[in-house]
Design an enzyme around this catalytic site. Structure first.
Site, PDB file in Angstrom:
ATOM      1  N   ASP A   1      48.079  37.224  34.617  1.00 36.98           N
ATOM      2  CA  ASP A   1      48.523  38.205  33.615  1.00 36.98           C
ATOM      3  C   ASP A   1      49.044  39.464  34.295  1.00 36.98           C
ATOM      4  O   ASP A   1      50.058  40.028  33.885  1.00 36.98           O
ATOM      5  CB  ASP A   1      47.368  38.604  32.685  1.00 36.98           C
ATOM      6  CG  ASP A   1      46.909  37.499  31.769  1.00 36.98           C
ATOM      7  OD1 ASP A   1      47.741  36.675  31.347  1.00 36.98           O
ATOM      8  OD2 ASP A   1      45.695  37.469  31.450  1.00 36.98           O
ATOM      9  N   MET A   2      48.350  39.905  35.330  1.00 39.01           N
ATOM     10  CA  MET A   2      48.748  41.130  36.021  1.00 39.01           C
ATOM     11  C   MET A   2      50.103  40.960  36.703  1.00 39.01           C
ATOM     12  O   MET A   2      50.932  41.865  36.658  1.00 39.01           O
ATOM     13  CB  MET A   2      47.673  41.542  37.037  1.00 39.01           C
ATOM     14  CG  MET A   2      46.371  41.990  36.396  1.00 39.01           C
ATOM     15  SD  MET A   2      46.572  43.450  35.349  1.00 39.01           S
ATOM     16  CE  MET A   2      46.970  44.685  36.578  1.00 39.01           C
TER      17      MET A   2
ATOM     18  N   ALA B   1      42.682  40.929  31.232  1.00 39.30           N
ATOM     19  CA  ALA B   1      43.813  40.383  31.985  1.00 39.30           C
ATOM     20  C   ALA B   1      43.274  39.677  33.227  1.00 39.30           C
ATOM     21  O   ALA B   1      42.317  40.143  33.845  1.00 39.30           O
ATOM     22  CB  ALA B   1      44.758  41.503  32.393  1.00 39.30           C
ATOM     23  N   ASP B   2      43.887  38.551  33.567  1.00 41.92           N
ATOM     24  CA  ASP B   2      43.527  37.888  34.818  1.00 41.92           C
ATOM     25  C   ASP B   2      44.635  38.151  35.838  1.00 41.92           C
ATOM     26  O   ASP B   2      45.588  38.874  35.557  1.00 41.92           O
ATOM     27  CB  ASP B   2      43.261  36.394  34.606  1.00 41.92           C
ATOM     28  CG  ASP B   2      44.470  35.625  34.082  1.00 41.92           C
ATOM     29  OD1 ASP B   2      45.623  36.078  34.285  1.00 41.92           O
ATOM     30  OD2 ASP B   2      44.269  34.562  33.473  1.00 41.92           O
ATOM     31  N   SER B   3      44.512  37.563  37.017  1.00 43.61           N
ATOM     32  CA  SER B   3      45.478  37.857  38.077  1.00 43.61           C
ATOM     33  C   SER B   3      46.898  37.413  37.710  1.00 43.61           C
ATOM     34  O   SER B   3      47.869  38.109  38.014  1.00 43.61           O
ATOM     35  CB  SER B   3      45.049  37.229  39.395  1.00 43.61           C
ATOM     36  OG  SER B   3      44.870  35.841  39.243  1.00 43.61           O
TER      37      SER B   3
END
Length: 75
Positions: A37-38, A33-35
């Site tokens: 996605d978070m 997950a990237d930022s």
């Protein structure tokens, strides 16, 4: 059950299979997950469970079990 709903949300948000997600999966390294996605994951969880997650609480979510524990304490 909270656990299953959260795993479903994670799988849908990250476009991954549910069966690779464990309670000890690290959201950033294991599930990639990237930022963004978070942020989207947090919004989906807030919508699903009708809760509001402050930024300082959201920042401690590293593992799948962190999210499950948090939601269980706030619903």
């Amino acid at each position: 059950m909270v656990k299953e709903k959260i795993i479903d949300i994670i799988a849908n948000q990250l476009y991954i299979e549910k069966d690779i997600i464990t309670l000890d999966s690290h959201l950033l390294t294991d599930l990639r997950a990237d930022s963004l996605d978070m942020i989207e994951l947090c919004e989906a969880i807030e919508d699903e469970f009708d809760i509001e997650v402050p930024d300082e609480d959201f920042d401690i979510w590293r593992y799948v079990h962190d999210i499950i524990d948090y939601v269980n304490k706030h619903i």
